[in-house]
Enzyme design. Structure first.
Site, PDB file in Angstrom:
ATOM      1  N   GLU A 166       0.856  -1.180   0.000  1.00  0.00           N
ATOM      2  CA  GLU A 166       0.000   0.000   0.000  1.00  0.00           C
ATOM      3  C   GLU A 166       0.898   1.239   0.000  1.00  0.00           C
ATOM      4  O   GLU A 166       1.765   1.382   0.855  1.00  0.00           O
ATOM      5  CB  GLU A 166      -0.914  -0.021   1.238  1.00  0.00           C
ATOM      6  CG  GLU A 166      -1.836   1.180   1.293  1.00  0.00           C
ATOM      7  CD  GLU A 166      -3.120   0.923   2.090  1.00  0.00           C
ATOM      8  OE1 GLU A 166      -3.433  -0.236   2.395  1.00  0.00           O
ATOM      9  OE2 GLU A 166      -3.815   1.918   2.383  1.00  0.00           O
ATOM     10  N   ARG A 167       0.675   2.092  -0.990  1.00  0.00           N
ATOM     11  CA  ARG A 167       1.495   3.305  -1.163  1.00  0.00           C
ATOM     12  C   ARG A 167       2.957   2.954  -1.394  1.00  0.00           C
ATOM     13  O   ARG A 167       3.867   3.681  -0.961  1.00  0.00           O
ATOM     14  CB  ARG A 167       1.351   4.270   0.009  1.00  0.00           C
ATOM     15  CG  ARG A 167      -0.068   4.539   0.433  1.00  0.00           C
ATOM     16  CD  ARG A 167      -0.991   4.884  -0.710  1.00  0.00           C
ATOM     17  NE  ARG A 167      -2.374   5.046  -0.286  1.00  0.00           N
ATOM     18  CZ  ARG A 167      -3.373   5.232  -1.142  1.00  0.00           C
ATOM     19  NH1 ARG A 167      -3.165   5.259  -2.439  1.00  0.00           N
ATOM     20  NH2 ARG A 167      -4.593   5.389  -0.702  1.00  0.00           N
ATOM     21  N   GLU A 200     -10.377   4.828   9.222  1.00  0.00           N
ATOM     22  CA  GLU A 200     -10.603   4.429   7.833  1.00  0.00           C
ATOM     23  C   GLU A 200     -11.152   2.998   7.734  1.00  0.00           C
ATOM     24  O   GLU A 200     -10.665   2.191   6.942  1.00  0.00           O
ATOM     25  CB  GLU A 200      -9.307   4.579   7.019  1.00  0.00           C
ATOM     26  CG  GLU A 200      -8.825   6.011   6.989  1.00  0.00           C
ATOM     27  CD  GLU A 200      -7.611   6.251   6.092  1.00  0.00           C
ATOM     28  OE1 GLU A 200      -6.808   5.323   5.917  1.00  0.00           O
ATOM     29  OE2 GLU A 200      -7.502   7.373   5.561  1.00  0.00           O
ATOM     30  N   ASP A 205      -2.550  14.477   6.774  1.00  0.00           N
ATOM     31  CA  ASP A 205      -2.157  13.168   6.251  1.00  0.00           C
ATOM     32  C   ASP A 205      -0.950  13.240   5.321  1.00  0.00           C
ATOM     33  O   ASP A 205      -1.094  13.090   4.117  1.00  0.00           O
ATOM     34  CB  ASP A 205      -3.352  12.555   5.511  1.00  0.00           C
ATOM     35  CG  ASP A 205      -3.125  11.092   5.178  1.00  0.00           C
ATOM     36  OD1 ASP A 205      -2.065  10.569   5.546  1.00  0.00           O
ATOM     37  OD2 ASP A 205      -4.016  10.485   4.561  1.00  0.00           O
ATOM     38  N   GLU A 260       5.442   9.640  13.494  1.00  0.00           N
ATOM     39  CA  GLU A 260       5.308   8.818  12.275  1.00  0.00           C
ATOM     40  C   GLU A 260       5.562   9.700  11.060  1.00  0.00           C
ATOM     41  O   GLU A 260       4.798  10.619  10.768  1.00  0.00           O
ATOM     42  CB  GLU A 260       3.909   8.187  12.189  1.00  0.00           C
ATOM     43  CG  GLU A 260       3.730   7.316  10.948  1.00  0.00           C
ATOM     44  CD  GLU A 260       2.391   6.563  10.894  1.00  0.00           C
ATOM     45  OE1 GLU A 260       1.993   5.966  11.913  1.00  0.00           O
ATOM     46  OE2 GLU A 260       1.742   6.591   9.830  1.00  0.00           O
ATOM     47  N   GLU A 316       3.848   8.959  -1.103  1.00  0.00           N
ATOM     48  CA  GLU A 316       2.444   8.862  -1.504  1.00  0.00           C
ATOM     49  C   GLU A 316       1.918  10.165  -2.093  1.00  0.00           C
ATOM     50  O   GLU A 316       1.237  10.170  -3.106  1.00  0.00           O
ATOM     51  CB  GLU A 316       1.600   8.456  -0.294  1.00  0.00           C
ATOM     52  CG  GLU A 316       0.111   8.450  -0.581  1.00  0.00           C
ATOM     53  CD  GLU A 316      -0.736   8.051   0.616  1.00  0.00           C
ATOM     54  OE1 GLU A 316      -0.161   7.763   1.688  1.00  0.00           O
ATOM     55  OE2 GLU A 316      -1.962   8.032   0.478  1.00  0.00           O
ATOM     56  N   TRP A 324     -13.398  13.810   2.152  1.00  0.00           N
ATOM     57  CA  TRP A 324     -12.673  13.068   1.128  1.00  0.00           C
ATOM     58  C   TRP A 324     -12.414  13.954  -0.100  1.00  0.00           C
ATOM     59  O   TRP A 324     -11.604  13.617  -0.958  1.00  0.00           O
ATOM     60  CB  TRP A 324     -13.481  11.846   0.665  1.00  0.00           C
ATOM     61  CG  TRP A 324     -13.626  10.769   1.704  1.00  0.00           C
ATOM     62  CD1 TRP A 324     -12.893  10.647   2.849  1.00  0.00           C
ATOM     63  CD2 TRP A 324     -14.551   9.676   1.691  1.00  0.00           C
ATOM     64  NE1 TRP A 324     -13.317   9.542   3.553  1.00  0.00           N
ATOM     65  CE2 TRP A 324     -14.325   8.918   2.875  1.00  0.00           C
ATOM     66  CE3 TRP A 324     -15.548   9.247   0.810  1.00  0.00           C
ATOM     67  CZ2 TRP A 324     -15.058   7.772   3.189  1.00  0.00           C
ATOM     68  CZ3 TRP A 324     -16.266   8.101   1.124  1.00  0.00           C
ATOM     69  CH2 TRP A 324     -16.027   7.370   2.308  1.00  0.00           C
TER      70      TRP A 324
HETATM   71  O1  GCW Z   1      -2.446   8.471   3.844  1.00  0.00           O
HETATM   72  C1  GCW Z   1      -3.383   7.501   4.098  1.00  0.00           C
HETATM   73  C2  GCW Z   1      -3.158   6.488   3.017  1.00  0.00           C
HETATM   74  C3  GCW Z   1      -3.661   5.123   3.355  1.00  0.00           C
HETATM   75  C4  GCW Z   1      -3.080   4.725   4.708  1.00  0.00           C
HETATM   76  C5  GCW Z   1      -3.527   5.734   5.748  1.00  0.00           C
HETATM   77  C6  GCW Z   1      -2.959   5.449   7.110  1.00  0.00           C
HETATM   78  C7  GCW Z   1      -2.428   2.541   5.435  1.00  0.00           C
HETATM   79  O2  GCW Z   1      -3.744   6.954   1.839  1.00  0.00           O
HETATM   80  O3  GCW Z   1      -3.245   4.267   2.340  1.00  0.00           O
HETATM   81  O4  GCW Z   1      -3.444   3.410   5.057  1.00  0.00           O
HETATM   82  O5  GCW Z   1      -3.088   7.011   5.376  1.00  0.00           O
HETATM   83  O6  GCW Z   1      -1.970   6.080   7.448  1.00  0.00           O
HETATM   84  O7  GCW Z   1      -3.468   4.609   7.828  1.00  0.00           O
END
Ligand code: GCW
Length: 718
Positions: free
Chosen positions: A185-186, A309, A383, A405, A411, A561
């Site tokens: 993922e990403r 999410e 994010d 983090e 991404e 979103w």
């Molecule tokens: O930035 C978003 C991403 C998701 C990711 C989420 C997260 C793993 O688009 O792909 O999921 O953050 O950090 O949990």
């Protein structure tokens, strides 16, 4: 040396030299990362090293340290570096007080180095000039060995060497968002490096080289699987695979962690609930932890994404994040494991400004978490955007250790086709003053525990590593892995110094090259901000895959979103009012910052539209906001064009293969920067009803064209 021995020695040296000189041909595909240890160019000035004296301590960590040191020195000196029987002139001594009692007489400042620190010192021992790598533990020796190689690899001299270093943060951890089916993922560098199917029977040399690279930076933990976790990784079958990876990483000081799915007691445990207060659920997690530690005795612990999410969590049962985290903490505590509990939450029902939600939910829980829990907070409150102000939780939970983090994988920053050096982004965050305990309470001091007196500390980087031959897809994306590790060890290191170190080891030690390439790296993140989201704009990328611009998207199910939620542009104004007259997100910061960001006059230009909603005619410098926005987008494109020109000049310093690859990527980046600029300006020009300012180029296509572009197979999609 006897005659046959001498002959053998010469033969070995010739073979070794041949192998070393053959390396560029074979190895300049980037596989060797910053561990190339290319020969120091001037043989005459090469440090006089005769060998490595490594008394005792035949442990896996010690053997890694000595082996890697010999390998690295051998490369730098272009000659094999033997193990010595004793101390002699030119020896590199690799020792702890236990393995070499002579250390005790030297009165060295080892006490402050703890379990992981090291000391490098040039000294004379019994009349012989030697280089000492000393530490309290074999792990310290491993890090010290790598530090010496880094020093020499960056043209550092042995004379006068005197360095003591210990990590500022305990847990320096990579987070892989790798799924059990191999998709990342990403991830923009191929598939997962973990071949779950062939494990545990087959482990790869790549796992060892991964471990070496991480150990060279002091990274001491890795979460193997995605936070959007499958509970299957906690089943016996997968724990055997996890154990096989842990066995490979252990000699390099790296402990394995797993992302735990909160509903695992239901998914794989046969229970009908995952309620954290349910005794059967507690017993299940305890038994599961015991089982994991039978497979991996030094298991690090769990990383958890809960009620975020769509992931399950304690709130499904009316419990808090602290209840959830403490459940897992209780199961791990007898084994010494820790929980990284993520604070990346935003509700799918709550109308509150999204950037306020994590704070609203977590801050009131301060003090409720068990001692072995770290709350893991993304650097910004939204994010991982190209630029965000730091997350207001930093400093605001004094009773709770907060782990940082960072996202190493790009991404939102051009995947791995754009050259965007993230050292500057992270430095900006780490150096930011939270004012939480008075001026000077930087984010770095919060996470390293100094500001609020925490003994447990951590930092995580979402990995950009994949199955691509060069690990990260873009040769310069390796620098982001490198910079993450170096900053995790010492959050106060400078981004430029890190870039220079990395360049010297990865490409060339030539001073002119390093100066020019470091300039290019240092400006690259700002360029990306300019061509993507200047002046505090944010979250205007394509839906789902997050590739390319899509500021027009307004039809997705939840308001937050949609890019339109973030920029709020209409014919009169643009930006998100987060002052007291708007969402009042500014109030989540300490008073001096709340005041600074609450007032337009004192808000730095880079956060303008993050905190304020402004008329298109608002003066910005000597232009209007609309003109300034266009100028920023233009500048971003120009900056990439300059990067291309600069890189083109550096061909003589870099092997052809990597030089050409970077040049091609810069070409793609240039086209995509132009596309971002054109698409965003076509859109904002239409919403604002403003024509392109005189002297600027109109977007070559209609807005409809940009809106119509689709990218069904973009990599890394969630
Ligand atoms: O930035 C978003 C991403 C998701 C990711 C989420 C997260 C793993 O688009 O792909 O999921 O953050 O950090 O949990």
């Amino acid at each position: 040396m006897t005659r046959p021995g001498r002959v053998l020695g010469v033969v070995c040296a010739v073979l070794f030299a041949a192998a070393t000189f053959a390396m560029p041909v074979r190895g300049e595909d980037g596989y060797q990362l910053w561990l190339r240890h290319a020969p120091l160019s001037e043989a005459a000035t090469r440090p006089a090293v005769t060998g490595v004296f490594f008394p005792g301590g035949e442990t896996p960590l010690g053997n890694s340290a000595a082996g890697e040191l010999r390998r690295g020195l051998g490369g730098l000196l272009a000659t094999p570096v033997p193990l010595l029987e004793g101390v002699e002139a030119g020896a590199v001594v690799l020792a702890t007080p236990e393995t070499w009692p002579a250390l005790a007489d030297l009165d060295l400042p080892l006490a402050g180095l703890g379990e992981e620190g090291y000391l490098l010192r040039r000294m004379v021992h019994d009349g012989a000039p030697v280089t000492l790598i000393a530490a309290n533990t074999q792990r310290g020796l491993l890090y010290g060995g790598f530090a010496l190689l880094r020093h020499l690899g960056g043209n550092g001299a042995l004379e006068g060497l005197d360095v003591a270093s210990a990590p500022a943060i305990d847990w320096r951890v990579l987070n892989h968002w790798d799924n059990l089916d191999g998709h990342v993922e990403r991830g923009y560098a191929g598939r997962s490096i973990w071949d779950w199917w062939r494990l545990p029977g087959q482990t790869e040399q790549r796992y060892v080289d991964y471990a070496r690279a991480n150990a060279s930076l002091g990274i001491n933990g890795t979460v193997l699987n995605n936070v959007n976790a499958s509970a299957l990784v906690l089943t016996e079958r997968y724990l055997e695979k996890v154990a096989a990876i842990a066995d490979v990483l252990r000699p390099w000081g790296i402990r394995v962690f797993l992302s735990a799915r909160f509903s695992a007691p239901r998914d794989i445990g046969g229970l009908d609930t995952a309620d954290p207060l349910d005794p059967a659920v507690r017993a299940w997690w305890k038994a599961k932890a015991d089982e994991i530690y039978r497979h991996v005795p030094d298991f690090g612990g769990f990383l958890v994404k809960a009620n975020s999410e769509g992931q399950p969590g304690p709130q499904n049962y009316g419990r808090t994040h602290a209840d959830g985290a403490n459940l897992l903490a209780e199961a791990l505590a007898p084994h010494g494991g820790v929980v990284f509990w993520r604070a990346f939450v935003y509700s799918d029902t709550d109308p509150e400004d999204r950037v306020k939600q994590a704070y609203s939910e977590f801050q009131p829980l301060d003090g409720d978490f068990a001692d072995n829990v770290l709350v893991q907070v993304k650097n910004g409150p939204l994010d991982f955007q190209p630029r965000e102000p730091f997350h207001p939780l930093f400093g605001a939970m004094p009773e709770t250790p907060l782990a940082m983090e960072f996202q190493v994988t790009q991404e939102y920053l051009g995947f791995s086709t754009h050259l965007v050096y993230l050292g500057t982004l992270w430095e900006e965050v780490l150096d930011a003053d939270t004012f939480a305990a008075g001026p000077g309470t930087t984010v770095a001091r919060v996470i390293d525990g100094r500001a609020q007196g925490h003994a447990l500390t951590g930092i995580a980087g979402v990995s950009n590593i994949g199955s691509d031959r060069d690990w990260t897809g873009h040769p310069f994306a390796q620098a982001n892995w490198y910079a993450f590790g170096r900053l995790a060890w010492d959050p106060e290191l400078g981004a430029r110094a890190i870039a220079e170190e990395w360049l010297a080891q990865t490409f060339s030690r030539d001073a002119e090259f390093i100066a020019a390439a470091a300039d290019l790296m240092m400006g690259s993140r700002e360029a990306a901000v300019n061509y993507m989201t200047p002046l505090g704009l944010t979250h205007i990328m394509g839906t789902g895959h997050h590739y390319g611009p899509a500021p027009w998207v307004d039809e997705l199910g939840r308001p937050e979103w949609n890019p339109t939620y973030y920029h709020r542009a209409d014919d009169s104004a643009i930006g998100f009012d987060r002052t007291a007259s708007g969402s009042n997100a500014v109030a989540q910061y300490a008073p001096p910052l709340a005041e600074r960001y609450g007032s337009l006059a004192t808000t730095p230009e880079e956060y303008l539209l993050w905190f304020h909603r402004l008329s298109w005619d608002q003066p910005v410098g000597d232009a209007t906001l609309w003109e300034a926005l266009v100028a920023r987008y233009d500048l971003g494109v120009t900056q990439v064009r300059r990067m291309q020109a600069e890189w083109a000049k550096l061909g003589t310093y870099v092997d052809e293969e990597r030089h050409a690859r970077v040049a091609r990527f810069l070409e793609i980046q240039g086209q995509e920067a132009q596309w971002w600029r054109d698409a965003c300006l076509a859109y904002f020009s239409e919403v604002s009803g403003r024509p392109m300012p005189e002297g600027t180029a109109p977007p070559p296509h209609s807005l409809e064209h940009y809106r119509s572009l689709k990218f069904p197979f973009a990599p890394g999609d969630g």
